[in-house]
Design a protein around this motif. Structure first.
Motif, mmCIF file in Angstrom:
data_model
loop_
_atom_site.group_PDB
_atom_site.id
_atom_site.type_symbol
_atom_site.label_atom_id
_atom_site.label_comp_id
_atom_site.label_asym_id
_atom_site.label_seq_id
_atom_site.Cartn_x
_atom_site.Cartn_y
_atom_site.Cartn_z
ATOM 1 N N GLN A 68 0.807 -1.206 0.000
ATOM 2 C CA GLN A 68 0.000 0.000 0.000
ATOM 3 C C GLN A 68 0.849 1.270 0.000
ATOM 4 O O GLN A 68 0.459 2.282 -0.578
ATOM 5 C CB GLN A 68 -0.930 0.008 1.229
ATOM 6 N N TYR A 78 3.641 1.874 -1.522
ATOM 7 C CA TYR A 78 4.056 2.198 -2.892
ATOM 8 C C TYR A 78 2.864 2.714 -3.701
ATOM 9 O O TYR A 78 3.027 3.628 -4.518
ATOM 10 C CB TYR A 78 4.668 0.967 -3.565
ATOM 11 N N ALA A 79 1.689 2.133 -3.467
ATOM 12 C CA ALA A 79 0.484 2.633 -4.145
ATOM 13 C C ALA A 79 0.210 4.079 -3.742
ATOM 14 O O ALA A 79 -0.151 4.918 -4.583
ATOM 15 C CB ALA A 79 -0.712 1.744 -3.803
ATOM 16 N N THR A 80 0.410 4.385 -2.456
ATOM 17 C CA THR A 80 0.209 5.755 -1.977
ATOM 18 C C THR A 80 1.182 6.714 -2.643
ATOM 19 O O THR A 80 0.810 7.820 -3.062
ATOM 20 C CB THR A 80 0.382 5.817 -0.449
ATOM 21 N N PHE A 132 2.812 6.412 -5.551
ATOM 22 C CA PHE A 132 2.578 6.613 -6.980
ATOM 23 C C PHE A 132 1.279 7.366 -7.256
ATOM 24 O O PHE A 132 1.134 8.000 -8.304
ATOM 25 C CB PHE A 132 2.575 5.272 -7.714
ATOM 26 N N SER A 133 0.340 7.317 -6.313
ATOM 27 C CA SER A 133 -0.914 8.065 -6.508
ATOM 28 C C SER A 133 -0.818 9.491 -5.997
ATOM 29 O O SER A 133 -1.363 10.418 -6.608
ATOM 30 C CB SER A 133 -2.072 7.345 -5.800
ATOM 31 N N ASP A 134 -0.094 9.702 -4.887
ATOM 32 C CA ASP A 134 -0.044 11.034 -4.274
ATOM 33 C C ASP A 134 1.236 11.794 -4.563
ATOM 34 O O ASP A 134 1.255 13.026 -4.476
ATOM 35 C CB ASP A 134 -0.206 10.917 -2.749
ATOM 36 N N SER A 135 2.319 11.080 -4.868
ATOM 37 C CA SER A 135 3.626 11.735 -4.969
ATOM 38 C C SER A 135 4.306 11.514 -6.305
ATOM 39 O O SER A 135 5.525 11.707 -6.419
ATOM 40 C CB SER A 135 4.547 11.236 -3.838
ATOM 41 N N SER A 136 3.558 11.077 -7.321
ATOM 42 C CA SER A 136 4.175 10.870 -8.632
ATOM 43 C C SER A 136 4.737 12.176 -9.182
ATOM 44 O O SER A 136 5.728 12.186 -9.920
ATOM 45 C CB SER A 136 3.158 10.276 -9.609
ATOM 46 N N ARG A 137 4.110 13.292 -8.796
ATOM 47 C CA ARG A 137 4.599 14.601 -9.236
ATOM 48 C C ARG A 137 6.005 14.866 -8.698
ATOM 49 O O ARG A 137 6.830 15.464 -9.376
ATOM 50 C CB ARG A 137 3.640 15.691 -8.754
#
Length: 579
Positions: free
Chosen positions: A352, A354-356, A358-363
């Motif tokens: 989870q 890593y999912a967080t 890539f969803s919240d911090s990919s920027r």
């Protein structure tokens, strides 16, 4: 041509070189580079120094320094920073010197692997390693839980300043290791044989002959460790220690304001001691001869270890590597840990985090690649230009470009960022109302300025290996100067240029001191800032660790590419020499 000219001993003694006169192109390039360095390095640092010595009315004063040393908190912070930096150098040396000596001086399997593993701490930001080490060596960490369970006692490794010294020593000792290994390999083996013939053996041989000859490499690495530790902001903040110079400068500027004179006094002290460390390293070596007459084939001779000596050496090296690499293991486990509290290992695992990320911090990942890529690209362009101006032109004062850019080595990132906030305060982006200090451009430029010396050294070394006769041949066949540079010089420098690019990129990716001061919004934040934000809370350490693992992977890939490019370049150079 007159006979006096032909017979002139001065002219006959001069070697034939191909230096272009200081023409319009050279002058233009030199002025542009100097303007860049003046605006983004000399002016900010000069502004910091000036502000520390003047009153609000602009009169010179030492009152700010008297105020600084008159407060117990600042005196304590100064002493603590000095103690942490000095003891970090000492403990880093205790790790690096035996590791370098054993792998260079003796024959045993895995020496290259050991040296490679010994460099890995540099690819992780030190404040990330601090969090991982707290989970492993902290009061309720894995090691102390086992010690308490088995033997009934614990070791306060991660407490107070000792914990910071522990983290900094483990993170920065590779600087000493790398430089010392290079120096040991260049020692003339005949000197060691002569000392042995005179009865000098064992530890006395190391103390009286080998280590003194390797002193340039040791001092170069030790001075870098001192400067890096003295400048480090993230590790003390993550570990909750603010009574040190870097955290105090950060807190004064962010809480009191950019006009607070004490923040600038702290910055000047940090600059002064960083320069002092490098000056002392150079001063100790001045007037002493460390050169050898032979190199390569007659380097320091490797000696075989006996069975019990090998066992002791492997045990000690294994123990060191386990401790040194424990932050990497800890951050990896924490990135997958669902729950890890008061237990030797995580109680449960999850993806989870890593999912967080890539969803919240990919920027943030995108920003890191953008900022570091642009900064590294700018570094190699400027570094190549400076190297060319120094080695291939007669431009007056061209050496000053090298000196000016090298100043960045001794300037803490925090100080440079404070200078940017001061000189660009109130300025807006052209044709916009957006303040320059609110954009990501200053972050990228800070990365470029701080890493320029690394790229410059790579580009300078690469150009030195390009023989002038190749350029002369192109000129004799009618190629103009720009064509020669574009089609001959740059392709032959490609290995050094790419190595400089990768070095600048990977070191900028873990920069926090300047980042934390210049980042104003999360949309502009790179990974290092995101990791720091995540690590501020226990609930965020899982995603922060996942982002840290991603940062380590990015830097590790860059490090691998750097070594790969260097090896390919060396292979091509060797092939050309054989042909």
């Amino acid at each position: 041509m007159t006979s006096s000219t032909v017979n002139s001993p001065v002219l006959l003694a001069q070697p034939r070189t191909w230096r272009l006169p200081g023409g319009l192109g050279a002058w233009l390039a030199g002025l542009i580079i100097f303007a860049f360095l003046a605006l983004f390095l000399l002016a900010p640092v000069g502004s910091v120094i000036y502000t520390a010595f003047v009153t609000e009315e602009g009169r010179l004063t030492l009152g700010h320094f008297a105020n600084f040393f008159g407060q117990s908190l600042f005196r304590e912070s100064f002493v603590n920073s000095m103690l942490v930096a000095v003891f970090s150098v000492v403990f880093a040396s205790l790790i690096a010197i035996p590791l370098a000596y054993l792998t260079v001086r003796f024959e045993f399997r895995g020496a290259l692997v050991i040296q490679t593993l010994g460099i890995l701490p540099l690819i992780m930001p030190p404040f990330v390693g601090a969090v991982a080490l707290q989970l492993i060596f902290g009061r309720s960490g894995s090691v102390n839980l086992l010690l308490d369970q088995w033997f009934g006692f614990t070791i306060p490794v991660m407490e107070g300043l000792g914990g910071i010294i522990f983290v900094e020593s483990l993170h920065y000792f590779p600087f000493i290791l790398l430089n010392l290994v290079a120096s040991l390999r260049n020692i003339d083996g005949a000197m060691e044989e002569s000392a042995q013939n005179l009865g000098c053996t064992g530890f006395r041989l190391f103390r009286r002959v080998i280590f003194p000859l390797a002193m340039p490499g040791f001092l170069a690495g030790a001075s870098l460790v001192f400067v890096k530790v003295f400048d480090d902001l993230g590790t003390p903040l993550v570990m909750g220690t603010t009574n040190m110079l870097a955290p105090q400068a950060y807190l004064r500027i962010t809480s009191v304001g950019v006009d607070d004179p004490l923040g600038y006094v702290i910055s000047v002290i940090m600059i002064a001691f960083s320069i002092l460390a490098m000056w002392l390293a150079a001063r100790v070596m001045k007037g002493r001869d460390y050169s050898t007459l032979q190199k390569g084939g007659n380097s320091i001779q490797r000696r075989k270890l006996t069975a019990w000596q090998s066992a002791i050496a492997y045990f000690w090296i294994g123990l060191v590597l386990v401790v040194v690499l424990s932050p990497h293991l800890g951050i990896l486990l924490m990135s997958f840990a669902k729950v890890w509290s008061f237990s030797v290992l995580p109680d449960a695992f999850t993806l989870q985090h890593y999912a967080t990320v890539f969803s919240d911090s990919s920027r943030m990942i995108h920003n890191t690649l953008l900022y570091c890529g642009l900064a590294a690209g700018l570094d190699v362009v400027i570094g190549t230009a400076i190297a060319y101006l120094i080695l291939r032109t007669r431009l007056p004062a061209r050496q000053w470009l090298d000196w000016a850019s090298s100043i960045a080595l001794a300037i803490p990132g925090l100080v440079l960022a404070i200078g940017y906030l001061r000189i660009f305060k109130g300025m807006a982006v052209p044709f916009s109302d957006t303040p320059i200090t609110a954009t990501w451009v200053l972050i990228m430029i800070a990365y470029a300025v701080r890493r320029l010396p690394y790229a410059l050294r790579s580009c300078y070394a690469a150009l030195q290996q390009v023989h002038i006769s190749l350029e002369e041949s192109a000129q004799s066949l009618g190629a103009n100067r720009l064509s020669t540079i574009r089609r001959i010089v740059v392709p032959l420098m490609a290995g050094g240029i790419l190595a400089g690019f990768v070095t600048s990129f990977i070191t900028a990716a873990v920069e926090l001191s300047a980042t934390i001061m210049l980042t104003t919004t999360e949309s502009n934040a790179p990974m290092s800032y995101g990791i720091y934000l995540y690590m501020q809370s226990v609930s965020g350490r899982g995603p922060g660790s996942a982002l840290g693992v991603i940062a380590v992977v990015v830097v590790a890939v860059g490090t691998y590419l750097s070594h790969w490019v260097a090896e390919r370049s060396n292979a091509r150079t060797a092939a050309r020499h054989e042909d």
